[in-house]
Design an enzyme around this catalytic site. Structure first.
Site, mmCIF file in Angstrom:
data_model
loop_
_atom_site.group_PDB
_atom_site.id
_atom_site.type_symbol
_atom_site.label_atom_id
_atom_site.label_comp_id
_atom_site.label_asym_id
_atom_site.label_seq_id
_atom_site.Cartn_x
_atom_site.Cartn_y
_atom_site.Cartn_z
ATOM 1 N N TRP A 51 0.809 -1.348 0.029
ATOM 2 C CA TRP A 51 0.058 0.082 0.078
ATOM 3 C C TRP A 51 0.840 1.319 -0.097
ATOM 4 O O TRP A 51 0.356 2.438 -0.207
ATOM 5 C CB TRP A 51 -0.814 -0.082 1.077
ATOM 6 C CG TRP A 51 -0.244 -0.201 2.499
ATOM 7 C CD1 TRP A 51 -0.400 -1.498 3.162
ATOM 8 C CD2 TRP A 51 0.527 0.592 3.373
ATOM 9 N NE1 TRP A 51 0.233 -1.562 4.310
ATOM 10 C CE2 TRP A 51 0.805 -0.242 4.677
ATOM 11 C CE3 TRP A 51 0.825 1.779 3.341
ATOM 12 C CZ2 TRP A 51 1.758 0.266 5.580
ATOM 13 C CZ3 TRP A 51 1.983 2.302 4.257
ATOM 14 C CH2 TRP A 51 2.121 1.553 5.505
ATOM 15 N N LEU A 79 -5.747 -2.043 1.261
ATOM 16 C CA LEU A 79 -5.624 -0.711 1.983
ATOM 17 C C LEU A 79 -5.440 0.497 0.729
ATOM 18 O O LEU A 79 -5.683 1.491 1.121
ATOM 19 C CB LEU A 79 -4.560 -0.583 3.107
ATOM 20 C CG LEU A 79 -4.774 -1.477 4.083
ATOM 21 C CD1 LEU A 79 -3.380 -1.341 4.916
ATOM 22 C CD2 LEU A 79 -6.037 -1.010 4.845
ATOM 23 N N SER A 129 5.921 -7.692 3.457
ATOM 24 C CA SER A 129 6.436 -8.155 4.792
ATOM 25 C C SER A 129 7.067 -9.574 4.565
ATOM 26 O O SER A 129 6.760 -10.403 4.003
ATOM 27 C CB SER A 129 5.407 -8.093 6.016
ATOM 28 O OG SER A 129 4.559 -9.318 5.651
ATOM 29 N N GLU A 150 10.889 -8.661 -2.665
ATOM 30 C CA GLU A 150 11.088 -7.510 -2.042
ATOM 31 C C GLU A 150 10.639 -7.136 -0.940
ATOM 32 O O GLU A 150 9.488 -6.821 -0.966
ATOM 33 C CB GLU A 150 11.161 -6.319 -3.180
ATOM 34 C CG GLU A 150 12.114 -5.161 -3.006
ATOM 35 C CD GLU A 150 11.262 -4.061 -2.204
ATOM 36 O OE1 GLU A 150 11.333 -3.927 -1.016
ATOM 37 O OE2 GLU A 150 10.595 -3.344 -2.926
ATOM 38 N N CYS A 184 10.188 0.549 2.822
ATOM 39 C CA CYS A 184 10.785 -0.330 3.062
ATOM 40 C C CYS A 184 12.374 -0.344 3.222
ATOM 41 O O CYS A 184 13.142 -0.831 4.039
ATOM 42 C CB CYS A 184 10.608 -1.692 2.432
ATOM 43 S SG CYS A 184 10.782 -1.418 0.449
#
Length: 392
Positions: A51, A79, A129, A150, A184
């Site tokens: 998201w 989301l 995640s 990734e 990230c």
């Protein structure tokens, strides 16, 4: 949006050059054989995106997958699905053939899990995640299906004593607070030389005080809200846990006083951190920076690599040779020198360790959607001669 457009244009150019690279000859030690390589689309690919950059992350996968000739199923985050659905409408308008790109909104355990285990999906490309990635790998393994992952990060930014302090401070806050820390590759662990730490942190607080926190539609907004209530509570729990473990909240850590509603978190700087603390070890995905000091270059590298993750990392110094040394020793898929977070579609992006494997962007991104086939031909007029011929 500029990056989205640029990514499609970049892979359109690479797609046009693919035919010229087909049948690339291979040099062989035997003149009686000729060999060449064909690159073919890997097949039907499932593209699962997060998201935080909902359309850009989709583009990083959709553009090379289509350029390679694959059919794609794009699953956006529940989301943030609207921009991906709009991409589907754009594809209709430009007459992309039906079925080449399919948009599948839905929850991860339903839509994502079904794609990972589906017998007619030939590859999975996932951004998200590490916990979810393990489930995807497990499902894909049942059908020996390739995956590109990734994943999360807990990136270091190593700041040496010879820096221009204000310049280094701005890159430090950009590396962690840009996009509200919801990135990230965020360099969310500041590792700063002890001789400049006091002055550096003082300037860091002053720069952070100057960040405009507001509705992102307001002119000049540099920090908006966290994506959801659940994520907001997670970020606040990280800050609370850091306090309870003995760390110091040097700046921030609360809801901004002028914003009574919305999931806003002040840019937060946490000091007196030990390497065993949750705030040092786990990804926050919010505007939270933790700080440690170092004395020697070796200590800085050890601290930088003291993580399960390995996505992005940064080194800041005026010493070019030192930057080269540290860049080689950092265990990250991307290393930024005297900056943090620049991203260009021409350069490969991806991680090591718990941050995943495989690469997106650049020529590497296209190659991940291609299967390589060798074709080898016997070109001699002579009998091969391994067996004795039958008598006439």
């Amino acid at each position: 949006m500029d990056d989205v457009v640029g990514c499609f244009e970049y892979y359109a150019d690479l797609a046009e050059g693919l035919d010229a690279k087909q049948k690339a000859p291979i040099s062989l030690p035997m003149k009686t054989f000729k060999s060449y390589v064909i690159k073919e689309p890997i097949g039907v690919v499932a593209l699962i995106v997060p998201w935080n950059y909902p359309l850009l992350m989709a583009t990083w996968k959709v553009a090379p997958a289509l350029a390679a000739g694959c059919a794609a199923i794009l699953k956006p985050s529940e989301l943030a699905s609207v921009t991906c659905l709009e991409l589907g409408e754009v594809c209709r308008e430009v007459d992309l053939p039906a079925g080449v790109l399919n948009i599948l909104p839905g929850l991860g355990p339903e839509a994502g899990a079904s794609l990972a285990s589906h017998p007619h999906v030939d590859k999975i490309s996932f951004t998200g995640s590490t916990v979810t990635a393990v489930k995807i790998m497990t499902a894909a393994a049942q059908r020996v299906k390739p995956v590109t992952l990734e994943l999360g990060g807990k990136g270091p930014i190593v700041v040496f004593e010879d820096v221009d302090i204000d310049k280094a401070v701005e890159w430090t806050i950009f590396g962690c607070f840009y996009t509200n820390g919801q990135i990230c590759s965020a360099t969310s662990r500041l590792i700063v030389h002890e001789s400049i730490a006091s002055e550096f942190l003082d300037r860091l607080v002053k720069w952070s005080e100057n960040i405009k926190i507001s509705d992102p539609l307001e002119e000049g907004c540099k920090l908006g809200p966290i994506v959801s209530r659940g994520q907001y509570e997670k970020v606040m729990n990280f800050i609370s846990n850091a306090k309870s473990e003995g760390a110091t909240i040097l700046y921030g850590g609360n809801r901004p006083k002028h914003l009574k509603k919305g999931f806003f978190v002040e840019p937060t700087i946490i000091t007196d951190v030990t390497t065993s603390m949750q705030i040092w070890r786990e990804e926050v995905f919010g505007p939270v920076l933790c700080v440690k000091t170092f004395t020697t270059e070796e200590e800085a590298i050890e601290l930088a690599n003291d993580t399960h993750y390995g996505l992005g990392g940064a080194v800041v110094s005026k010493d070019r040779e030192r930057c080269d040394r540290v860049s080689k020793l950092l265990q990250n898929g991307a290393v930024w020198v005297n900056c943090s977070q620049p991203c260009f579609c021409q350069a490969p992006f991806g991680g090591t360790k718990w941050s995943g494997f495989g690469r997106e962007l650049g020529e590497w991104g296209l190659e991940s959607y291609l299967s390589v086939k060798q074709v080898t031909e016997y070109v001699s007029d002579e009998q091969w001669g391994w067996y004795q011929p039958p008598k006439q």
